[in-house]
Design an enzyme around this catalytic site. Sequence first.
Site, PDB file in Angstrom:
ATOM      1  CG  ASP A  30     -35.511  -7.380 -33.615  1.00  0.00           C
ATOM      2  OD1 ASP A  30     -36.001  -6.239 -33.666  1.00  0.00           O
ATOM      3  OD2 ASP A  30     -35.901  -8.250 -32.789  1.00  0.00           O
ATOM      4  NE  ARG A  35     -40.859  -7.024 -35.816  1.00  0.00           N
ATOM      5  CZ  ARG A  35     -41.032  -6.197 -34.784  1.00  0.00           C
ATOM      6  NH1 ARG A  35     -40.144  -5.294 -34.509  1.00  0.00           N
ATOM      7  NH2 ARG A  35     -42.130  -6.249 -34.047  1.00  0.00           N
ATOM      8  NE  ARG A 149     -38.145  16.244 -30.441  1.00  0.00           N
ATOM      9  CZ  ARG A 149     -37.591  17.437 -30.503  1.00  0.00           C
ATOM     10  NH1 ARG A 149     -37.235  17.940 -31.659  1.00  0.00           N
ATOM     11  NH2 ARG A 149     -37.420  18.155 -29.410  1.00  0.00           N
ATOM     12  CE  LYS A 201     -39.765  10.586 -26.528  1.00  0.00           C
ATOM     13  NZ  LYS A 201     -40.251  10.454 -27.869  1.00  0.00           N
ATOM     14  CG  HIS A 239     -55.470  33.889 -27.429  1.00  0.00           C
ATOM     15  ND1 HIS A 239     -54.104  33.820 -27.572  1.00  0.00           N
ATOM     16  CD2 HIS A 239     -55.719  34.988 -26.695  1.00  0.00           C
ATOM     17  CE1 HIS A 239     -53.548  34.837 -26.944  1.00  0.00           C
ATOM     18  NE2 HIS A 239     -54.516  35.572 -26.407  1.00  0.00           N
ATOM     19  CB  CYS A 255     -44.540   7.777 -25.013  1.00  0.00           C
ATOM     20  SG  CYS A 255     -43.474   6.771 -26.026  1.00  0.00           S
TER      21      CYS A 255
HETATM   22  N1  SAJ Z   1     -55.175  12.339 -27.173  1.00  0.00           N
HETATM   23  C1  SAJ Z   1     -56.331  12.980 -26.798  1.00  0.00           C
HETATM   24  N2  SAJ Z   1     -56.575  14.217 -27.301  1.00  0.00           N
HETATM   25  C2  SAJ Z   1     -55.721  14.812 -28.173  1.00  0.00           C
HETATM   26  C3  SAJ Z   1     -54.539  14.157 -28.560  1.00  0.00           C
HETATM   27  C4  SAJ Z   1     -54.288  12.911 -28.035  1.00  0.00           C
HETATM   28  O1  SAJ Z   1     -57.119  12.467 -25.990  1.00  0.00           O
HETATM   29  O2  SAJ Z   1     -56.020  15.949 -28.576  1.00  0.00           O
HETATM   30  C5  SAJ Z   1     -54.875  11.026 -26.599  1.00  0.00           C
HETATM   31  C6  SAJ Z   1     -54.733   9.931 -27.630  1.00  0.00           C
HETATM   32  O3  SAJ Z   1     -55.966   9.390 -27.992  1.00  0.00           O
HETATM   33  C7  SAJ Z   1     -53.847   8.953 -26.883  1.00  0.00           C
HETATM   34  C8  SAJ Z   1     -52.957   9.849 -26.034  1.00  0.00           C
HETATM   35  O4  SAJ Z   1     -53.608  11.094 -25.967  1.00  0.00           O
HETATM   36  O5  SAJ Z   1     -54.593   8.135 -26.017  1.00  0.00           O
HETATM   37  C9  SAJ Z   1     -51.571  10.037 -26.568  1.00  0.00           C
HETATM   38  O6  SAJ Z   1     -51.579  10.281 -27.966  1.00  0.00           O
HETATM   39  P1  SAJ Z   1     -50.502  11.206 -28.689  1.00  0.00           P
HETATM   40  O7  SAJ Z   1     -50.798  11.268 -30.130  1.00  0.00           O
HETATM   41  O8  SAJ Z   1     -50.429  12.492 -27.980  1.00  0.00           O
HETATM   42  O9  SAJ Z   1     -49.134  10.465 -28.372  1.00  0.00           O
HETATM   43  P2  SAJ Z   1     -48.350   9.152 -28.853  1.00  0.00           P
HETATM   44  O10 SAJ Z   1     -48.022   8.388 -27.611  1.00  0.00           O
HETATM   45  O11 SAJ Z   1     -48.996   8.423 -29.974  1.00  0.00           O
HETATM   46  O12 SAJ Z   1     -47.018   9.774 -29.475  1.00  0.00           O
HETATM   47  C10 SAJ Z   1     -46.293  10.681 -28.724  1.00  0.00           C
HETATM   48  C11 SAJ Z   1     -45.821  11.731 -29.672  1.00  0.00           C
HETATM   49  N3  SAJ Z   1     -45.416  12.873 -28.894  1.00  0.00           N
HETATM   50  C12 SAJ Z   1     -45.922  14.096 -29.135  1.00  0.00           C
HETATM   51  O13 SAJ Z   1     -46.749  14.333 -29.988  1.00  0.00           O
HETATM   52  C13 SAJ Z   1     -45.325  15.163 -28.259  1.00  0.00           C
HETATM   53  C14 SAJ Z   1     -44.697  11.266 -30.557  1.00  0.00           C
HETATM   54  O14 SAJ Z   1     -44.103  12.321 -31.278  1.00  0.00           O
HETATM   55  C15 SAJ Z   1     -43.623  10.551 -29.749  1.00  0.00           C
HETATM   56  O15 SAJ Z   1     -42.683   9.975 -30.623  1.00  0.00           O
HETATM   57  C16 SAJ Z   1     -44.251   9.466 -28.930  1.00  0.00           C
HETATM   58  O16 SAJ Z   1     -45.229  10.061 -28.064  1.00  0.00           O
HETATM   59  C17 SAJ Z   1     -43.181   8.799 -28.124  1.00  0.00           C
HETATM   60  O17 SAJ Z   1     -42.838   7.667 -28.471  1.00  0.00           O
HETATM   61  O18 SAJ Z   1     -42.681   9.414 -27.198  1.00  0.00           O
END
Ligand code: SAJ
Length: 429
Positions: A30, A35, A149, A201, A239, A255
């Site tokens: 790094d 860090r 992921r 991805k 459902h 992301c």
């Molecule tokens: N959120 C909602 N309602 C929900 C779920 C999430 O409003 O039911 C919001 C969260 O509060 C947040 C946003 O959506 O603001 C995104 O949250 P998230 O948990 O869906 O996503 P990340 O960015 O924390 O992580 C995602 C993950 N991807 C998926 O679940 C498909 C993770 O596995 C990935 O590693 C990450 O993106 C990434 O780095 O790509």
Amino acid sequence: MNVAVIGLGYIGLPTAAMLADAGHSVTGVDVDERRLRDIRDGCAHLTESDVRAFVRTALESGRLRVSAQLPAAADAYVICVPTPSRHRAPDLQYVEQAAHAVAAHAQEGALVILESTVPPGTLEHVVAGAIRNAGKAPERFFLAHCPERVIPGATLRELRENARVIGGLKPEDAEMARRLYGSFCTGEICTTDAFTAELVKVVENTFRDVNLAFANELAALAESLGVDAWEVIRLANKHPRVEILKPGPGVGGHCIPVDPTFLSSADPFLTELIQSARRVNDRMPYVVARLIQESIAPCRSGGRIALLGAAYKAEVGDTRESPALPLAHLLVERGHSVSVYDPYAAQFEFPLAPTIDDALRDADALAVITDHRVFQRLDPLAAASSMKRRIAIDTRHILDASAWQAAGFTVRVLGAAPRDSGVQTALSA
Ligand code: SAJ
């Protein structure tokens, strides 16, 4: 194998420890000296205690070392550097720097894996390109993309158990990477070409964004329909083939708000759904600002709003792309003052109140923005004793509305029309 992991963030460091645990000799690299010091001093900066212990064990075993320099020679290089967004466009400077450093070091026959989330085509253009620029032949290397992921909070389990997609520039490149990941990953490992893996991805996160937009659109519609969108979603999800996510004040993180643009920029004409979903999600802070404004009426401006949560999602301190930020700006533009409290966040554009009581003091309303568990457990009587007026806006549907109402609060839940609103709905009109 001798492995170098470049970038020791929330993915790189646990991945380096996983590889060391699987018996490889690993150098974690790094550029950030602080860090490196934090890691050598016991990883106090890591919030997941099992990751902290796991990394410490790997360091003590002698199979994991950390350094600011790439090792003299390695059989494999795993690039895990961030791809931040600048105005919602991917900033590839760290990937470029890492690719450049690896290209200068790596010898023919080395395996180079890119884990960072990147626009499709990056492995070919940036990584193979850097090797070519270093005067070497990319086809004499094994080049693969293996997107991470994991979800923060369950890092170790997800690193071990999640299915992985690995794309190679040539089929044998993916096969070499599959062997390395197979040494610690118990989930299914699927191999494909590099461009497909890069797309997969981005597609995963775009799917989530579109699903969130649907939930958010239902929530925004709830007032005109005179329904509780949460109840509608809960029942629709009974459902077996329906799984709608939860509405919220917007979609944050580094992301999901960014990745869809990798797809839509490929062909703006053909990606109407993806772009609309982005707009719907970006509109949510406006929907919440309007809900707050209505809730504190007749006070049109000059109100004091306590925002509970700056982080983009529950139980993390990460505020990147958090909807709390545009919402705070909107409220200030409309003449209100805001106080913000978040038990995990350390950095935010608005000052963070040291305690929840400080944030609630003299507030006209509180608005739950992040679904941290501490907010769910908040005592309404204690909150009432600090606040000027008893108004609560819940954008995550986590408050026990009847307990808050019993304490004299008017509670408004994003996506749930008030029962006594007498709304003449679009459907019944
Ligand atoms: N959120 C909602 N309602 C929900 C779920 C999430 O409003 O039911 C919001 C969260 O509060 C947040 C946003 O959506 O603001 C995104 O949250 P998230 O948990 O869906 O996503 P990340 O960015 O924390 O992580 C995602 C993950 N991807 C998926 O679940 C498909 C993770 O596995 C990935 O590693 C990450 O993106 C990434 O780095 O790509």
